[in-house]
Design an enzyme around this catalytic site. Sequence first.
Site, PDB file in Angstrom:
ATOM      1  NE  ARG A 135      10.708  19.061  60.583  1.00 40.62           N
ATOM      2  CZ  ARG A 135      10.491  17.985  61.213  1.00 40.62           C
ATOM      3  NH1 ARG A 135       9.844  16.854  60.871  1.00 40.62           N
ATOM      4  NH2 ARG A 135      10.843  18.008  62.645  1.00 40.62           N
ATOM      5  N   GLY A 139      15.489  27.369  57.377  1.00 44.26           N
ATOM      6  CA  GLY A 139      14.791  28.396  58.245  1.00 44.26           C
ATOM      7  C   GLY A 139      14.225  29.354  57.418  1.00 44.26           C
ATOM      8  CG  MET A 154       9.800  28.405  52.860  1.00 46.56           C
ATOM      9  SD  MET A 154       9.680  27.522  51.127  1.00 46.56           S
ATOM     10  CE  MET A 154      10.855  26.045  51.350  1.00 46.56           C
ATOM     11  CE1 TYR A 198      40.082  37.196  25.985  1.00 47.69           C
ATOM     12  CE2 TYR A 198      40.462  36.029  23.843  1.00 47.69           C
ATOM     13  CZ  TYR A 198      40.387  36.881  24.639  1.00 47.69           C
ATOM     14  OH  TYR A 198      40.446  38.485  24.194  1.00 47.69           O
ATOM     15  N   GLY A 252      32.898  43.419  25.177  1.00 43.55           N
ATOM     16  CA  GLY A 252      32.951  44.111  26.519  1.00 43.55           C
ATOM     17  C   GLY A 252      31.709  44.093  27.247  1.00 43.55           C
ATOM     18  CB  THR A 253      29.735  41.502  28.820  1.00 42.77           C
ATOM     19  OG1 THR A 253      30.476  41.222  29.813  1.00 42.77           O
ATOM     20  CG2 THR A 253      29.827  40.610  27.367  1.00 42.77           C
ATOM     21  CB  CYS A 274      37.530  41.559  28.333  1.00 38.63           C
ATOM     22  SG  CYS A 274      37.023  42.991  27.329  1.00 38.63           S
TER      23      CYS A 274
END
Length: 896
Positions: A100, A109, A111, A868, A783-784, A848
Amino acid sequence: MNATTEKWVYSFAAGSSDGNAGMKNLLGGKGANLAEMSNLGLPVPPGFTITTDLCTHYYDNAETYPDTLDAQVESALAAIEKDVGTLFGDAENPLLVSVRSGARASMPGMMDTVLNLGLNDTTVAGLAVRSGDARFAFDSYRRFIQMYSDVVLGVDHYMFEEVLEQHKMDSGLILDTDLSAEDWQAIVGEYKAIVERELGSPFPQDPREQLWGAIGAVFGSWMNQRAITYRRLQNIPAEWGTAVNVQAMVFGNMGDDCATGVAFTRDPSTGEDIFYGEYLVNAQGEDVVAGIRTPQHLTIAGKKRNGSDLPSMEEVMPEVFGQLAEVRGTLEAHYKDMQDIEFTVQSNKLYMLQTRSGKRTAAAAVRIAVEMVDDGLISQSDAIMRVEAGQLDQLLHPRLDPDAPRNVLSKGLPASPGAASGRIVLSADLAEDMAQKGEDVILVRIETSPEDIHGMHAARGILTTRGGMTSHAAVVARGMGRPCVAGAGGIAVDYAAGQVRVGDRTLEAGDRITIDGATGEIIDGEVPTIEPEMSGDFAKLMTWADSIRRLKVRTNAETPIDARTARDFGAEGIGLCRTEHMFFDPERIVAVRRMILADDVTGRRAALAELLPFQRQDFVELFNIMAGLPVTIRLLDPPLHEFLPKSEEEIAEVALAAGRDPQAMTDRAVQLHESNPMLGHRGCRLGITYPEIYEMQARAIFEAAVIVAKDSDETVLPEIMIPLAATRKEIDILKVCIDQVAEAVFGETGTRVDYQVGTMIELPRAALRAGEIAESAEFFSFGTNDLTQTTFGISRDDASNFLTDYEHQGIIDIDPFVSIDVDGVGELVSIAAERGRVTRPDIKLGICGEHGGDPASVKFCDRTGLDYVSCSPYRVPIARLAAAQASVEAGLDTKG
């Protein structure tokens, strides 16, 4: 350690082993836990684990093994033979093994597995004599041929299934258990004939050839397509590799005193502290999950709860069940977590084949974690780490009733979680109109634009045929907490005919459909939903999280309903109020367009004066809802052409309402058109060109702040954010404008409020010049979304066309719009934070973009020292939990 001296193989047997649970990275999850159960003295069939390091060596060396592996495998195999008293390949007393996979992260499930290895035309006879059951021996042999041929030799399993089904039909039999030894012997002959026909060579008879074939197949399955896809979805690195576990076979299919089963130490759906699972008498492990026979419940209570007439294991094998129940208690007390276990009973003797932390729903994860704290098993910090932050999404939106029937029409991308039913509407205006009349609607569009915002807000859910997980529809829907299915390419929308076509089915506008934003399913008709609950265990877990985390969590919101929702979810202010969304309101859009079409500053100011009362009231509502918490308001960001109509009919209608010539509006739209608007006349560039726009917005902010300050005892904390600045000079010019408006309002009202002016860092230049910019900006908000676009030079709206290929080919690990690119975008954030703080030590730093609600990105923000994160309302709890987990990982918690 080099390849000639490295230990590649670790043995285990009941009572002792070479490894333990702490060696998961080397032995994989299955191997480490088999070793640990052995050390606990549980009944584990002996075996050995070939390490994940060997998998890495295998792929680094053209899929070859080190010279020392063969001897280590032979030594470990001899230890198994000694332990069980059988010999591998012996004609009279053969040892059979299972092979296994076992990666460090559970990949159920994905492999390959081979059971009953070691059987051939000779050893099957020895097994028949030793067991006294020829039927069992040949049943095991046919299972092995089918499994080995499928997994190792590449012969499709359906060929064997067809032979078996045909044999049962010819014999008038229904169940596999009805077949005799002679039946299985005949089927074995047919199976071998299939292999020889398909491959041109006979089925392998040498057990050692079989063993190495299976080991190679398991290592090979690490790179099969389903494993690759699963790793991509679960963010599992390819370099982790898999281990291979070789273990002495025990047989659940030797007769009626044998069985096999799967169990959970608690209910994985609800988290209830009950023994939960299924078993089958006279069967092997794959039979439980294959659906060929109906599994039976472990417990009498489970049988009754599910209305089953089949006897439970508690009734059929009471003594063995009692032993299994004891193992349940031992494992959960030892691992201090809900376990998923596999077991086999051979001749009324229990054997444990696997244990691992069980997969569970979000509701179950929260309940189990909280109850284990209450029971003294784990600490509050442990509980916080037990719940996957992203999994909380399941709890924050309505979900489809799992017991309700559903007719799935098509499937798209699960772009925003939750479920909704409603009538099909094909326009945003109609969506808003019908919603105001009390109708539940699903807005169905080819793709959405900012102009659809009112209809998206009014709709119960959104369905688009184009776009990806980070498309406009997806981002806005997540921000609003609306379920969304995007990129449903199997659906065709015909606006003119008012129809939606799905294959050969045509749906009319007004027909009812249901969408499931968690799965991407589009379902015919209405499916009942279950509303989320935010109390009880969930509230307790979030209280613990809040007591640990350092990072504050704000929300992205510009409507009262979003702001209230975010506050209910624990938001500590607004980190992004996108004022442009307010402009699309039908009451305001005419004035906005009149402002855009104005020929001079006088005309623009006149139109802006109409907007001022609306903007002021918007901010009054937000300040009141936030009740003293900070509110960051981004001044107008998108290019002006986005507010203009597109079609000739819309242009004529708007021109009439604005009292202008349609041709003038068309000419203005052409004048404003840009080849690349994302990098065009937008953000602070608008404020530089049209300062009167930002003047009006600043006045609305300050007048609203004064009104709320006078009417309540709360401190109002407006933070005015200048978007898309690349230079300090841009901020200096606009800050003078904002400060002048502030002084004017304070002089007119006789009331002053504190405020800050900062900027959005979304350009690489701004990040690199952050030290200079911080001389003028009092806060940075990263502002990513745009910072990712400008760093990679790719469009978020178009990236889905090729980023999947980039993930498949290992160029990127994950879509950088989903989780922050730590090495590139992340480095720019770190540079800007560091340089900004050198200039202004008390500068406030936040994020943000969409990344504010992504757990991995939140943890990056914590490590970088931001103050933040800000995210859409429905992701606030996710960010709160992720921030707490970051504190635990950093060793800052005191709840351990």
